[in-house]
Design a protein around this motif. Structure first.
Motif, PDB file in Angstrom:
ATOM      1  N   SER A 182      -2.505   1.601 -13.520  1.00 10.08           N
ATOM      2  CA  SER A 182      -3.402   2.688 -13.894  1.00 10.08           C
ATOM      3  C   SER A 182      -2.899   4.032 -13.373  1.00 10.08           C
ATOM      4  N   VAL A 183      -2.416   4.033 -12.112  1.00 11.18           N
ATOM      5  CA  VAL A 183      -1.954   5.274 -11.495  1.00 11.18           C
ATOM      6  C   VAL A 183      -0.736   5.834 -12.214  1.00 11.18           C
ATOM      7  N   ILE A 184       0.282   5.000 -12.437  1.00 10.70           N
ATOM      8  CA  ILE A 184       1.527   5.496 -13.006  1.00 10.70           C
ATOM      9  C   ILE A 184       1.364   5.880 -14.478  1.00 10.70           C
ATOM     10  N   GLU A 185       0.470   5.180 -15.183  1.00 13.94           N
ATOM     11  CA  GLU A 185       0.209   5.569 -16.570  1.00 13.94           C
ATOM     12  C   GLU A 185      -0.568   6.877 -16.642  1.00 13.94           C
ATOM     13  N   HIS A 186      -1.454   7.088 -15.653  1.00 18.10           N
ATOM     14  CA  HIS A 186      -2.260   8.309 -15.632  1.00 18.10           C
ATOM     15  C   HIS A 186      -1.394   9.546 -15.411  1.00 18.10           C
ATOM     16  N   ILE A 187      -0.428   9.460 -14.491  1.00 21.10           N
ATOM     17  CA  ILE A 187       0.408  10.635 -14.196  1.00 21.10           C
ATOM     18  C   ILE A 187       1.554  10.786 -15.195  1.00 21.10           C
ATOM     19  N   SER A 188       1.590   9.914 -16.198  1.00 13.17           N
ATOM     20  CA  SER A 188       2.621  10.012 -17.233  1.00 13.17           C
ATOM     21  C   SER A 188       2.029  10.420 -18.573  1.00 13.17           C
ATOM     22  N   LYS A 189       0.824  11.009 -18.540  1.00 10.34           N
ATOM     23  CA  LYS A 189       0.162  11.458 -19.760  1.00 10.34           C
ATOM     24  C   LYS A 189      -0.161  12.949 -19.669  1.00 10.34           C
ATOM     25  N   GLY A 190      -0.257  13.574 -20.825  1.00 10.70           N
ATOM     26  CA  GLY A 190      -0.671  14.973 -20.881  1.00 10.70           C
ATOM     27  C   GLY A 190       0.491  15.956 -20.752  1.00 10.70           C
ATOM     28  N   LYS A 191       0.177  17.233 -20.912  1.00 11.55           N
ATOM     29  CA  LYS A 191       1.191  18.282 -20.857  1.00 11.55           C
ATOM     30  C   LYS A 191       1.732  18.478 -19.441  1.00 11.55           C
ATOM     31  N   LYS A 192       0.896  18.203 -18.440  1.00 14.23           N
ATOM     32  CA  LYS A 192       1.308  18.396 -17.053  1.00 14.23           C
ATOM     33  C   LYS A 192       1.712  17.070 -16.395  1.00 14.23           C
ATOM     34  N   ARG A 193       2.199  16.157 -17.193  1.00 16.89           N
ATOM     35  CA  ARG A 193       2.581  14.846 -16.671  1.00 16.89           C
ATOM     36  C   ARG A 193       3.778  14.962 -15.717  1.00 16.89           C
ATOM     37  N   LEU A 194       3.851  14.001 -14.815  1.00 23.01           N
ATOM     38  CA  LEU A 194       4.943  13.978 -13.838  1.00 23.01           C
ATOM     39  C   LEU A 194       6.152  13.224 -14.382  1.00 23.01           C
ATOM     40  N   PHE A 195       5.896  12.141 -15.135  1.00 20.87           N
ATOM     41  CA  PHE A 195       6.990  11.305 -15.633  1.00 20.87           C
ATOM     42  C   PHE A 195       6.944  11.175 -17.154  1.00 20.87           C
ATOM     43  N   ASN A 196       8.120  11.078 -17.748  1.00 22.32           N
ATOM     44  CA  ASN A 196       8.276  10.532 -19.094  1.00 22.32           C
ATOM     45  C   ASN A 196       8.570   9.041 -18.894  1.00 22.32           C
ATOM     46  N   LEU A 197       7.536   8.226 -18.911  1.00 22.60           N
ATOM     47  CA  LEU A 197       7.651   6.839 -18.466  1.00 22.60           C
ATOM     48  C   LEU A 197       8.112   5.912 -19.586  1.00 22.60           C
ATOM     49  N   LYS A 198       9.095   5.074 -19.238  1.00 25.39           N
ATOM     50  CA  LYS A 198       9.560   4.012 -20.116  1.00 25.39           C
ATOM     51  C   LYS A 198       9.343   2.675 -19.397  1.00 25.39           C
ATOM     52  N   VAL A 199       8.967   1.663 -20.141  1.00 18.93           N
ATOM     53  CA  VAL A 199       8.725   0.344 -19.565  1.00 18.93           C
ATOM     54  C   VAL A 199       9.889  -0.568 -19.935  1.00 18.93           C
ATOM     55  N   ALA A 200      10.617  -1.021 -18.920  1.00 18.25           N
ATOM     56  CA  ALA A 200      11.756  -1.917 -19.134  1.00 18.25           C
ATOM     57  C   ALA A 200      11.285  -3.369 -19.068  1.00 18.25           C
ATOM     58  N   SER A 201      11.718  -4.166 -20.019  1.00 19.42           N
ATOM     59  CA  SER A 201      11.291  -5.570 -20.048  1.00 19.42           C
ATOM     60  C   SER A 201      11.891  -6.357 -18.892  1.00 19.42           C
ATOM     61  N   THR A 202      13.095  -5.980 -18.473  1.00 19.38           N
ATOM     62  CA  THR A 202      13.750  -6.656 -17.345  1.00 19.38           C
ATOM     63  C   THR A 202      14.419  -5.612 -16.453  1.00 19.38           C
ATOM     64  N   GLN A 203      14.776  -6.044 -15.244  1.00 19.71           N
ATOM     65  CA  GLN A 203      15.482  -5.159 -14.331  1.00 19.71           C
ATOM     66  C   GLN A 203      16.873  -4.827 -14.862  1.00 19.71           C
ATOM     67  N   LYS A 204      17.472  -5.768 -15.562  1.00 18.84           N
ATOM     68  CA  LYS A 204      18.797  -5.526 -16.145  1.00 18.84           C
ATOM     69  C   LYS A 204      18.753  -4.391 -17.155  1.00 18.84           C
ATOM     70  N   GLU A 205      17.697  -4.347 -17.937  1.00 19.94           N
ATOM     71  CA  GLU A 205      17.552  -3.265 -18.916  1.00 19.94           C
ATOM     72  C   GLU A 205      17.359  -1.925 -18.209  1.00 19.94           C
TER      73      GLU A 205
END
Length: 380
Positions: free
Chosen positions: A68-91
């Motif tokens: 919830s926290v990391i998705e919250h700070i990755s939304k909106g114009k003032k977001r902190l991250f452009n978040l991508k979700v990797a299926s595995t650590q290798k990816e």
């Protein structure tokens, strides 16, 4: 007679193409180069969301709080991250090696951050991870010791941060460090006007040039000829500074604030400062014209450097460690006056700078008068 001398000195000075180039064309060219170099500087200084990733492992899927926290700070114009979700650590490692992300988070017993290099973005990600680990540990400790905290809302208040320091701006305008480069350029152009003042004194020193010898044997008071010539030089320089201001404002969209009258007054006072300074140095130094030019050029360039024209932080370093130098540097006084008009609502700082410039103008004019009026020649 005064008008006659003024007119002919004006015609004589305006034909000096070399001086016109250095006091008008060169500042315009330099301003154009500044604009090309600094056009996107303010945009580059604004914060941009960080490309980051999180590994979609079992711990992440079942940690509703972190998700919830990391998705919250990755939304909106003032977001902190452009978040991508990797299926595995290798990816995630593959994204990191190809510079698609600056780093990635791996959830488990504790939150881990993996980066490839150090930098500002990585430091921000580390700060987030450290802050989350601290808050998460505190929440678990409170929940363990006081299970009722989950019901009375105590835990929800733990993540809230309150700032008790309020930032108050000195003026209504937004700070813009790029403007200092252009303001110091205008100040340098005013100081380059010292070459006009030097030329006027040189042309009445009979032991320097043949033209000055002819002026001294003419049935005209030397002081009258000097004042008329200086007024002509001031008119030329002031006109050049106005052209420079118009080019910067209308051509390059440089903001001088809403006080146009004060900006013009500052340009006039800067022009007077430049001409009087050049006349004083020329009267004080008895050697040839080459040495006088060198002295004026060195003082102008050193003053421009100390006012932040080549290195912006130098202006603040001088103000912090050698504040007296800020008040005896004509280029800094002019630069500061222009910035005070742009940024501050009050005219207090602007008045201080203008008062110091008037003091120097009177000092240079008085010194030039005392030196020139006593200089006589046994033969010509």
């Amino acid at each position: 007679m005064f008008a006659h001398i003024f007119l002919y000195r004006f015609k004589c000075l305006i034909r000096d193409r070399q001086l016109v180039f250095w006091t008008l064309v060169f500042p315009i060219l330099l301003g154009t180069f500044f604009y090309m170099a600094f056009f996107n500087l303010n945009n580059d200084e604004t914060f941009r969301p960080i490309d980051a990733a999180v590994v979609n492992n079992h711990a992440y899927q079942h940690d509703a709080q972190f998700k919830s926290v990391i998705e919250h700070i990755s939304k909106g114009k003032k977001r902190l991250f452009n978040l991508k979700v990797a299926s595995t650590q290798k990816e995630a490692d593959s994204w990191l090696k190809t510079n698609k992300i600056k780093g990635y988070f791996t959830n488990g017993e504790t939150l881990r951050l993996t980066v490839q290099e150090s930098g500002l973005e990585q430091s921000i990600m580390k700060r987030f991870a450290d802050q989350y680990r601290t808050d998460s540990s505190a929440i678990k400790s409170i929940a363990k010791e006081n299970p009722k905290a989950l019901q009375n809302g105590l835990l929800s208040d733990l993540g809230k941060q309150q700032n008790y320091v309020k930032e108050i701006s000195g003026g209504s305008a937004k700070p813009n460090n790029v403007l200092n480069y252009f303001y110091s350029l205008i100040a340098m152009a005013c100081l380059y006007g010292s070459f006009w003042g030097m030329k006027e004194v040189t042309d009445i020193q009979a032991d320097v040039s043949a033209r000055a010898a002819r002026v001294n044997i003419a049935p005209v008071h030397k002081l009258k000829a000097f004042i008329a010539g200086s007024m002509a030089a001031l008119l030329i320089l002031f006109s050049e500074i106005l052209v420079l201001l118009a080019y910067l404002h209308f051509g390059l969209s440089i903001d001088f604030g809403p006080r146009t009258g004060y900006v013009v007054l500052t340009a006039l006072l800067g022009s007077m400062l430049g001409v009087s300074f050049g006349a004083f140095i020329s009267a004080l130094v008895k050697k040839g014209e080459g040495l006088k030019v060198a002295i004026l050029l060195v003082i102008s360039m050193v003053g421009s450097f100390l006012s932040g024209m080549m290195f912006l932080n130098m202006k603040y370093i001088i103000a912090q460690y050698v504040p007296l130098l800020s008040w005896v540097n004509p280029v800094n006084l002019l630069t500061d006056a222009f910035y005070a008009l742009y940024y501050y609502d009050s005219l207090h700082r602007y008045t201080l700078n203008m008062t110091m410039m008037v003091f120097f103008i009177l000092l240079f004019c008085g010194g030039t008068y005392l030196i020139v009026r006593r200089r006589k020649y046994a033969s010509l």
